[in-house]
Design a protein around this motif. Sequence first.
Motif, mmCIF file in Angstrom:
data_model
loop_
_atom_site.group_PDB
_atom_site.id
_atom_site.type_symbol
_atom_site.label_atom_id
_atom_site.label_comp_id
_atom_site.label_asym_id
_atom_site.label_seq_id
_atom_site.Cartn_x
_atom_site.Cartn_y
_atom_site.Cartn_z
ATOM 1 N N MET A 115 0.856 -1.180 0.000
ATOM 2 C CA MET A 115 0.000 0.000 0.000
ATOM 3 C C MET A 115 0.894 1.233 0.000
ATOM 4 S SD MET A 115 -2.854 1.165 2.775
ATOM 5 C CE MET A 115 -4.441 0.802 2.071
ATOM 6 N N ASP A 116 0.459 2.236 -0.685
ATOM 7 C CA ASP A 116 1.220 3.471 -0.762
ATOM 8 C C ASP A 116 1.218 4.167 0.605
ATOM 9 O OD1 ASP A 116 0.987 6.510 -2.773
ATOM 10 O OD2 ASP A 116 2.690 5.519 -1.836
ATOM 11 N N THR A 117 2.366 4.712 0.982
ATOM 12 C CA THR A 117 2.500 5.351 2.295
ATOM 13 C C THR A 117 1.594 6.569 2.412
ATOM 14 O OG1 THR A 117 4.798 4.624 2.305
ATOM 15 C CG2 THR A 117 4.180 6.293 3.906
ATOM 16 N N HIS A 118 1.443 7.306 1.319
ATOM 17 C CA HIS A 118 0.593 8.507 1.357
ATOM 18 C C HIS A 118 -0.864 8.141 1.603
ATOM 19 C CE1 HIS A 118 3.865 11.064 0.316
ATOM 20 N NE2 HIS A 118 4.088 10.469 -0.862
ATOM 21 N N LEU A 119 -1.331 7.082 0.946
ATOM 22 C CA LEU A 119 -2.715 6.660 1.165
ATOM 23 C C LEU A 119 -2.915 6.155 2.586
ATOM 24 C CD1 LEU A 119 -3.567 4.822 -2.167
ATOM 25 C CD2 LEU A 119 -4.370 7.058 -1.409
ATOM 26 N N LEU A 120 -1.911 5.470 3.110
ATOM 27 C CA LEU A 120 -1.992 5.005 4.490
ATOM 28 C C LEU A 120 -2.087 6.181 5.455
ATOM 29 C CD1 LEU A 120 -1.858 2.718 6.565
ATOM 30 C CD2 LEU A 120 0.636 2.962 6.522
ATOM 31 N N MET A 121 -1.282 7.201 5.244
ATOM 32 C CA MET A 121 -1.300 8.373 6.130
ATOM 33 C C MET A 121 -2.626 9.131 6.004
ATOM 34 S SD MET A 121 1.347 7.993 7.759
ATOM 35 C CE MET A 121 1.763 9.458 8.635
ATOM 36 N N ILE A 122 -3.171 9.199 4.790
ATOM 37 C CA ILE A 122 -4.465 9.861 4.600
ATOM 38 C C ILE A 122 -5.553 9.079 5.340
ATOM 39 C CG2 ILE A 122 -6.246 10.394 2.895
ATOM 40 C CD1 ILE A 122 -3.965 11.103 0.959
ATOM 41 N N GLY A 123 -5.512 7.757 5.248
ATOM 42 C CA GLY A 123 -6.490 6.921 5.938
ATOM 43 C C GLY A 123 -6.400 7.073 7.450
#
Length: 53
Positions: free
Chosen positions: A1-9
Amino acid sequence: MDTHLLMIGVAVMAGLIGIAASRDLLRRLRPQPRLVPVRIARPVRRSRDHSNM
């Protein structure tokens, strides 16, 4: 999973938890209406006097 999407989630979940907690806190801090017992003065019932008819 992309780190940016994880942080947004994670940020969205933290925001939702914060909103729910603040609503609950505000509801608890708001003064709650309290039920106060009220005494009602009822008129004294008299038996019907048939001699005045």
